[in-house]
Scaffold this active site. Structure first.
Site, short mmCIF file in Angstrom:
data_model
loop_
_atom_site.label_atom_id
_atom_site.label_comp_id
_atom_site.label_asym_id
_atom_site.label_seq_id
_atom_site.Cartn_x
_atom_site.Cartn_y
_atom_site.Cartn_z
N ALA A 136 0.84 -1.20 0.00
CA ALA A 136 0.00 0.00 0.00
C ALA A 136 0.87 1.25 0.00
O ALA A 136 2.09 1.17 0.15
CB ALA A 136 -0.91 -0.01 1.23
N ASP A 288 4.78 -6.40 14.16
CA ASP A 288 5.61 -5.84 13.08
C ASP A 288 6.30 -4.58 13.59
O ASP A 288 6.27 -3.53 12.94
CB ASP A 288 4.74 -5.53 11.87
CG ASP A 288 5.55 -5.41 10.58
OD1 ASP A 288 6.71 -5.88 10.56
OD2 ASP A 288 5.04 -4.85 9.60
#
EC number: 2.7.-.-
Length: 546
Positions: A136, A288
């Site tokens: 993205a 993450d």
């Protein structure tokens, strides 16, 4: 294979060969055709002979695009698959690619918002992306409704077919690994790819990321340790996410943090506490947490606060896994390897028939050298890594959540020691773990369990008299059944006793008649009558046994 898949496969082969990755093909009879075929492709030489194998692999994956970059990042956490020099290079993979046309992003936003123009919802929409990654990219704007600054995350157009095509090829490669490597079956390559596919597909759904961010924000509401930006869920869809724009110092910019007067020791320790709070208190952790996703607030540098973004990948542990993990950590740092081995068997992480003595010896052999260092220098993440790698040799099942946790812990530890090299992670974490374990047993745990179950018992309370009546009635029926079975058993016992008695008499008469017939012929018909009587009695006894 479709023509598109053939073209893509050709591009992948050409890229691998141009970086000399045919060196990774094991030299065995099965691979001889592959190696001969490589020599026939003389027009595809290794153009990077000056670089080491690990670096060449990293550059090749970067050239192949987003699917392979993310696959390499995931493989970097599975250090049982590669030598350290290759795993270290894979960990350097950067998820940064050229941005796509901002006009395409604008069109995607308008489609997600029901066909209305961007200007109907946002002011100051910037056609130039603020940041771009493989899945993205992000644009800035201002909400028309309240004037707040926001960032709009948009999925790359047509990324799904690319991902699906590359995943098919990766699956094909994975199916060859057990044939090419002696240890290939134990490594479970297909499971590794399946785990990666799930993570990747989850990242394509921005509604999932929105929900993750909302949950993390709720967990750390009013916390001085971590701030998660607000998500504007009314504007979110599967392909678009809108959240508060934040301004902070990148956690990797140590010079800027020091210039701002940040308390680096407290900041590093808070990173550890944030991680363990997410794992053990909330059972929901940001998985993450690499430096690109972590910032530090400009405000209150003496009481620093992290800012976390990009919540696409999260992990969770159930109660049993949390308890086993905490006890494993404490047993490890107490050098109680027997306890570590037993915990792995008890938790079901390794098969129940695992030889605990052999497992204990393997853990001791791998981990004792680590503990020769001072505790402040020991890597928590590498301890966990060595533990899991050893356990996999004893057929430990791939635990996706534990792999995510291991990766996250390595990130947290790396960032913490970059901020404050003297960080003693064990000293920071041990009180938290001991307090958590203590809280799981005794009166506090019992009180909490009763409190958690109270709504269930309140709901079931009106049914209790009926349940008691049913139980008593079933008990009465059960007693009747037991009595009936007992009587039948008693009758059978008597019958069996009678049959054994008759069989014994019959056999005795038969043997006696036979003896007299041979030795006392003067007795006339008597021996014959004894034998006939014996047969009759024996037959009657035999019938009673049936």
């Amino acid at each position: 294979m479709t023509p598109g898949e053939v073209r893509r496969l050709y591009f992948i082969i050409r890229t691998f060969l141009s970086y000399g990755l045919d060196e990774l093909i094991p030299r065995m009879r099965l691979t001889l055709p592959l190696r001969l075929w490589r020599y026939s492709l003389f027009w595809m030489p290794n153009r990077h002979k000056d670089k080491l194998l690990g670096e060449r692999l990293r550059l090749a994956l970067q050239e192949l695009g987003p699917v392979w970059i993310k696959f390499g990042q995931m493989l970097s956490t599975r250090r049982d698959l590669f030598p350290p020099q290759i795993a270290d290079q894979l960990a350097l993979l950067q998820d940064k690619v050229a941005p796509f046309d901002g006009r395409l992003a604008k069109a995607q936003i308008e489609e997600a918002m029901g066909g209305l123009p961007v200007e109907a919802w946002f002011d100051d929409f910037d056609i130039q992306p603020l940041a771009s990654a493989s899945i993205a990219q992000v644009h800035t704007a201002r909400l028309k409704s309240n004037g707040k600054e926001v960032v709009i995350k948009v999925i790359r157009p047509d990324i799904l077919p690319v991902i699906q095509a590359d995943l098919k090829l990766i699956y094909r490669l994975a199916r060859w690994v057990p044939r090419l490597l002696p240890d290939g079956r134990r490594l479970r390559p297909t499971e590794v790819v399946r785990e990666y596919e799930k993570t990747l597909i989850d990242e394509l759904n921005l509604l999932r990321e929105s929900a993750n961010a909302i949950q993390l924000r709720r967990n750390f509401e009013n916390s001085p340790m971590l701030y998660i930006p607000e998500v504007y869920s009314d504007y979110c869809s599967q392909n678009m996410m809108v959240m508060e724009r934040i301004y902070g110092i990148p956690v990797s910019d140590v010079a800027a943090l020091e210039k701002n007067g940040t308390n680096m020791k407290l900041l590093a320790e808070r990173g550890v506490k944030v991680f363990f709070t997410q794992v053990f208190r909330d059972s929901f952790f940001h998985a993450d947490m690499h430096p690109g996703n972590i910032f530090v607030s400009h405000e209150h540098p003496e009481n620093p606060q992290y800012i976390g973004i990009d919540c696409g990948i999260v992990g969770s542990l159930n109660k049993e896994d949390k308890r086993y993990l905490a006890e494993n950590f404490i047993a490890f740092f107490n050098r109680d390897y027997r306890k570590v081995a037993e915990l792995h068997v008890d938790s079901g992480w390794v098969p129940p028939d695992t030889n605990v003595e052999d497992f204990e010896f393997a853990i001791r052999t791998v981990c004792e050298p680590i503990f020769e260092k001072p505790l402040a220098e020991i890597s928590f993440g590498h301890v966990l890594l060595n533990l899991f790698n050893t356990a996999r040799r004893f057929n430990m099942e791939v635990q996706p959540q534990l792999v995510l946790l291991q990766k996250t812990l390595l990130y947290v530890e790396g960032v913490g020691r970059q901020l404050y090299p003297q960080l003693d992670l064990w000293k920071t974490a041990k009180p938290f773990l001991e307090s958590w374990i203590k809280d799981q047993v005794g009166i506090p745990a019992l009180t909490r369990a009763l409190k958690e179950k109270a709504p269930f018992w309140v709901e079931k309370m009106p049914e209790i008299p009926e349940l008691v009546y049913d139980s008593l009635r079933q008990g009465k029926y059960l007693q009747h059944s037991v009595d009936k079975i007992a009587r039948e058993l008693q009758v059978n016992h008597v019958r069996q006793s009678q049959s054994r008695y008759l069989l014994g008499i019959g056999a005795t008469l038969l043997l006696s008649g036979s003896f007299l017939l041979v030795n006392r012929p003067e007795w006339g018909l008597m021996p014959g009558w004894l034998m006939v009587g014996g047969v009759v009695v024996w037959l009657v006894g035999w019938r009673k046994t049936r």
